[in-house]
Design an enzyme around this catalytic site. Structure first.
Site, PDB file in Angstrom:
ATOM      1  N   GLY A  27     -11.798  -8.723  18.021  1.00 40.93           N
ATOM      2  CA  GLY A  27     -13.206  -8.473  17.682  1.00 40.93           C
ATOM      3  C   GLY A  27     -13.903  -7.735  18.806  1.00 40.93           C
ATOM      4  O   GLY A  27     -14.542  -8.346  19.674  1.00 40.93           O
ATOM      5  N   TYR A  28     -13.780  -6.431  18.834  1.00 39.13           N
ATOM      6  CA  TYR A  28     -14.359  -5.625  19.905  1.00 39.13           C
ATOM      7  C   TYR A  28     -15.474  -4.712  19.373  1.00 39.13           C
ATOM      8  O   TYR A  28     -16.641  -4.960  19.566  1.00 39.13           O
ATOM      9  CB  TYR A  28     -13.268  -4.776  20.585  1.00 39.13           C
ATOM     10  CG  TYR A  28     -12.640  -5.400  21.817  1.00 39.13           C
ATOM     11  CD1 TYR A  28     -12.254  -6.741  21.846  1.00 39.13           C
ATOM     12  CD2 TYR A  28     -12.410  -4.650  22.966  1.00 39.13           C
ATOM     13  CE1 TYR A  28     -11.671  -7.292  22.973  1.00 39.13           C
ATOM     14  CE2 TYR A  28     -11.817  -5.198  24.097  1.00 39.13           C
ATOM     15  CZ  TYR A  28     -11.454  -6.523  24.099  1.00 39.13           C
ATOM     16  OH  TYR A  28     -10.876  -7.059  25.220  1.00 39.13           O
ATOM     17  N   SER A  29     -15.092  -3.618  18.684  1.00 43.65           N
ATOM     18  CA  SER A  29     -16.069  -2.606  18.267  1.00 43.65           C
ATOM     19  C   SER A  29     -17.109  -3.174  17.310  1.00 43.65           C
ATOM     20  O   SER A  29     -16.834  -4.093  16.535  1.00 43.65           O
ATOM     21  CB  SER A  29     -15.364  -1.446  17.555  1.00 43.65           C
ATOM     22  OG  SER A  29     -14.522  -0.783  18.443  1.00 43.65           O
ATOM     23  N   SER A  79      -8.556  -4.657  13.097  1.00 45.72           N
ATOM     24  CA  SER A  79      -7.274  -4.478  12.405  1.00 45.72           C
ATOM     25  C   SER A  79      -6.789  -5.805  11.841  1.00 45.72           C
ATOM     26  O   SER A  79      -6.759  -6.801  12.569  1.00 45.72           O
ATOM     27  CB  SER A  79      -6.204  -3.966  13.367  1.00 45.72           C
ATOM     28  OG  SER A  79      -6.605  -2.766  13.942  1.00 45.72           O
ATOM     29  N   GLU A 137      -3.904  -2.921  25.727  1.00 46.37           N
ATOM     30  CA  GLU A 137      -3.965  -2.263  24.424  1.00 46.37           C
ATOM     31  C   GLU A 137      -3.563  -0.792  24.548  1.00 46.37           C
ATOM     32  O   GLU A 137      -2.836  -0.263  23.717  1.00 46.37           O
ATOM     33  CB  GLU A 137      -5.384  -2.370  23.836  1.00 46.37           C
ATOM     34  CG  GLU A 137      -5.486  -1.708  22.464  1.00 46.37           C
ATOM     35  CD  GLU A 137      -6.874  -1.780  21.844  1.00 46.37           C
ATOM     36  OE1 GLU A 137      -7.825  -2.159  22.549  1.00 46.37           O
ATOM     37  OE2 GLU A 137      -6.991  -1.454  20.655  1.00 46.37           O
TER      38      GLU A 137
END
Lengths: 405, 381
Positions: A131-133, A165, A248
């Site tokens: 859960g980044y962007s 993703s 990553e």
């Protein structure tokens, strides 16, 4: 290095005895194993292979054995990799737990957190997503706005992530949230781990230009997260976030290594020869020159990945050079896909239906999908910024225009 | 073999760097140019280089060498590239000694190799006949004559030709220009009758010469390797030369790049160091990535020589490295001038020397397009 030779012998023997024959064939896309609570094994041998490798800790060869990892040295892990490559053994488990979360969990996690999560990652029991962007926080990731407010023993999380993703297939999420709203943007972020089955979590798939995709929008509506699921210190999540990004980038840079992607191994020149009905020598001199240039760069890139791994200290993992590899690897992969189109002509431009082989339609979709390689995990421009600042030590313009916030 | 330098190579690198920076900075080349030095290199420096063991690096111990390998020689060449050190190192040691080691008779090896190690013998390869590298097209003729051969033809761009004690002349003993078969290599003394050597003044201030052979008579024992089978030997020697030159070019590239980045950090305009501008940062970061790739290829190619991998594999790596390094030197030398602005255009500043060297080195032993074509052929497409 007698002990390394012995290790090679015993590894070879174990792989011979334990790797099922069907696991020594090229892996079709739909047989890639991601694990998780709802893991599906299209080929039953995949499950056997995963369980055997996980029992040895070899899904994560260099992780400490106290948590179920392989406990191998870098040199031994290299031997294992070589021996697996020798018989064409498939990677038993792909996961963001292995390639991204695990390394930072080992570095920053409490003993309790490690005991709880690491073994499940190694055995492929829990599938993680990232859960980044957010819609308003892409390249400027640190401006993210998903809120986590402390309420007793819990954080209450509200907000939205994007480009998550496999969010719809994952069990847990590692998530960047804002916990301080007054501090400068990098100083108010925390790193939370939580169950995607928690009430208030919902996902919605995103369709890409290439058609369906693994990406989702992920929504958090008053999600209660136990406070013990905070990784690292409160408001110090950015440190961990950046470290994870290096892992990553190293993972994504692997896309540039041609042939490393499951199931698609035909060299460019072979494709060009077939579609142009050429004999030994390709008839289009421009295409031939470009393919040669691509192959030279691909070889140089593969050697550089290897050298970079040799240079990395035993314990330290990826560094700022991960940005070089991410940048170059993804640009290289885009070049490869464009060359495939050039090599195949209009047969590579079908969308669906009759008149096109599956491999041709895969090429069309793959070409479109590759455009995202230089965006996801930090755009090429962000990687160049990182190289300029961290490696070349060039000054930051923000220090001069007084806009730094 | 690892792609990183080992302990011995790191020590060699440090001592070579000290030597080049202290004894042979770019100002030496500038002096040779300004004084129109008749030799075009400094014999005192060359003597010191041989005393340091550089001339014997890749020569077997049986012939007085130090068997330190091409990996070691590559490290030295990289340092000579940093300061544009003009010397017969490539023509004599990388090319000459390799040709004799690979193709020479026992007698040739034992008489010539120790002389190379001691710094007492210089060699030059007389190969090119036009402005474009194409060994198979060699037309220079070697006709059987008496107990030996008579050589006739014209050679150009013979590196260090006018200072060499002996030339290695590539000549045709049979077949037609364009055929790989029918080439032979001959060792010719500089004062042989019928041999004329004229120095040519090149833009990079390094040594090159035109060589005219007019019925130059040599004995049978002047033949280096098998008659008519010279192409294969020549190609192996050239691959070593391409890799060695690639290492030298890598050193020059790094020097230009580091100097340019330093300038970006220091040069103030609009009240900020120009290196703070993203337009320049991204070009610099891109060059950095390309240089990293060059380094990996050069190291892998040097390793392949020391591991004595099969000639075809070495050839692929040599062409890959020469193509990549040539393209990168092109870019980095152009950017070096552009990013330095006006000062980069002045003769007083060293940048121009590197730009000039870049173009000559790019074309030497085949340019990037030549090597991509060769790479494609070697890979079967």
């Amino acid at each position: 290095m007698a002990s390394l030779d012995e290790f090679r012998q015993s590894t070879r023997a174990w792989l011979e005895a334990n790797c099922p024959p069907s696991m020594r064939t090229p892996m079709p896309q739909d047989e890639v194993v991601w694990g998780g609570r709802n893991a599906k094994f299209k080929n039953p041998d995949s499950k056997v292979w995963l369980e055997r490798m996980a029992a040895k800790g070899w899904t994560t060869p260099t992780w400490p054995s106290e948590y179920g990892g392989g406990g191998l040295s870098k040199a031994e892990a290299m031997v294992l990799q070589e021996e697996m490559a020798r018989i064409g053994a498939r990677t038993p488990l792909n996961s963001f737990g292995i390639s991204m979360l695990g390394p930072v969990l080992l570095q920053y996690g409490t003993e309790e957190q490690k005991q709880e999560h690491i073994p499940k990652i190694i055995r492929g029991e829990i599938r993680w997503c990232q859960g980044y962007s957010e819609p308003g926080a892409g390249s400027d990731l640190a401006s993210l706005g998903t809120k986590a407010i402390r309420d007793g023993d819990y954080f209450v999380v509200n907000g939205q992530k994007v480009w998550t993703s496999y969010a719809d297939k994952s069990d847990w999420i590692f998530c960047l949230v804002r916990t301080d709203f007054e501090a400068p943007k990098h100083k108010g972020i925390s790193f939370l781990l939580f169950d995607m089955a928690s009430p208030g979590v919902s996902t919605k798939p995103i369709q890409l230009i290439s058609g369906a995709s693994p990406f989702c929008e992920t929504f958090f509506d008053d999600v209660k997260v136990p406070a013990k699921n905070l990784l690292g210190d409160l408001n110090d999540g950015w440190t961990i976030a950046k470290r994870l990004l290096q892992h990553e980038r190293t993972m994504i840079s692997g896309f540039g290594l041609s042939g490393s992607r499951p199931g698609k191994a035909m060299p460019l020149e072979e494709v060009a020869r077939q579609y142009h009905n050429d004999g030994d020598r390709l008839s289009d001199p421009v295409l031939r020159d470009r393919i040669a240039q691509f192959k030279i760069d691909a070889e140089a890139f593969a050697l550089t990945s290897r050298r970079s791994a040799e240079e990395a200290k035993e314990s330290e993992g990826p560094s700022a050079t991960s940005s070089v590899l991410k940048y170059y690897g993804t640009e290289l992969n885009k070049r490869r896909m464009e060359l495939l189109l050039q090599a195949m002509g209009t047969q590579s431009l079908g969308w669906e239906g009759d008149g096109f082989e599956d491999s041709e339609l895969d090429t069309t979709r793959g070409w479109l999908r590759s455009k995202g390689n230089s965006i996801e995990g930090g755009t090429s421009e962000i990687q160049l910024n990182v190289i300029a600042k961290r490696v070349l030590e060039l000054p930051d313009i923000m220090n001069f225009v007084g806009k730094k916030k | 073999m690892k792609l990183t330098l080992n302990e011995d190579q790191l020590m060699l690198q440090a001592s070579a760097r000290d030597f080049c920076q202290e004894k042979a900075p770019v100002s030496v080349l500038r002096r040779l140019r300004d004084e129109k030095d008749p030799l075009g290199y400094d014999p005192t420096l060359w003597k010191q280089m041989s005393e340091l063991g550089w001339t014997g690096m890749a020569i077997p111990e049986a012939y007085g060498g130090y068997a330190f390998g091409y990996g070691g020689l590559g490290v030295i060449l990289e340092e000579t590239g940093r300061t544009l050190l003009a010397s017969p190192l490539i023509s004599t040691v990388v090319i000459g000694a390799t040709a004799i080691t690979l193709g020479g008779s026992e007698e040739q090896k034992s008489s010539l190799l120790p002389a190379i190690v001691s710094g007492g013998l210089t060699l030059a390869l007389a190969l090119e006949e036009s402005g474009f590298h194409n060994p198979a097209k060699t037309a220079c003729e070697a006709r059987a004559s008496g107990d030996g051969y008579a050589l006739s033809g014209n050679k150009v761009f013979v590196l260090d030709g006018h200072i060499a004690d002996k030339l290695i002349v590539v000549a045709r003993t049979s077949s037609q220009p364009g055929d790989e078969h029918g080439l032979s290599l001959f060792l010719v003394d500089k004062d042989a009758d019928g041999l004329e050597v004229q120095r040519r003044w090149m833009v990079d201030s390094r040594n090159a010469a035109a060589v005219m052979l007019n019925n130059v008579k040599v004995n049978e024992d002047a033949l280096l390797g098998e008659v008519d089978q010279g192409f294969e030997l020549l190609d192996r020697v050239l691959d070593v030369a391409r890799i060695g030159l690639g290492a030298e070019m890598l050193g020059s590239i790094q020097q230009v790049f580091e100097g340019t980045v330093e300038y970006l950090q220091q040069r103030m305009q609009f009240g900020v160091p120009i290196g703070a501008f993203q337009a320049l940062q991204h070009r610099a970061a891109d060059m950095y990535s390309e240089i990293e790739l060059c380094r990996s290829l050069v190291r892998a190619a040097l390793n392949a020589l020391d591991e004595q991998q099969e000639p075809k594999r070495i050839a692929q790596l040599a062409s890959a490295a020469k193509a990549k390094v040539s393209d990168t030197f092109f870019t980095v030398s152009n950017e070096g001038i552009q990013m330095h602005g006006g000062i980069g255009m002045t003769d007083e500043f060293d940048m121009g020397f590197y730009l000039k060297r870049a173009r000559v080195a790019q074309q030497t032993f085949g340019d990037a397009a030549f090597h991509r074509d060769r790479f494609a052929s070697l890979q079967g497409f």
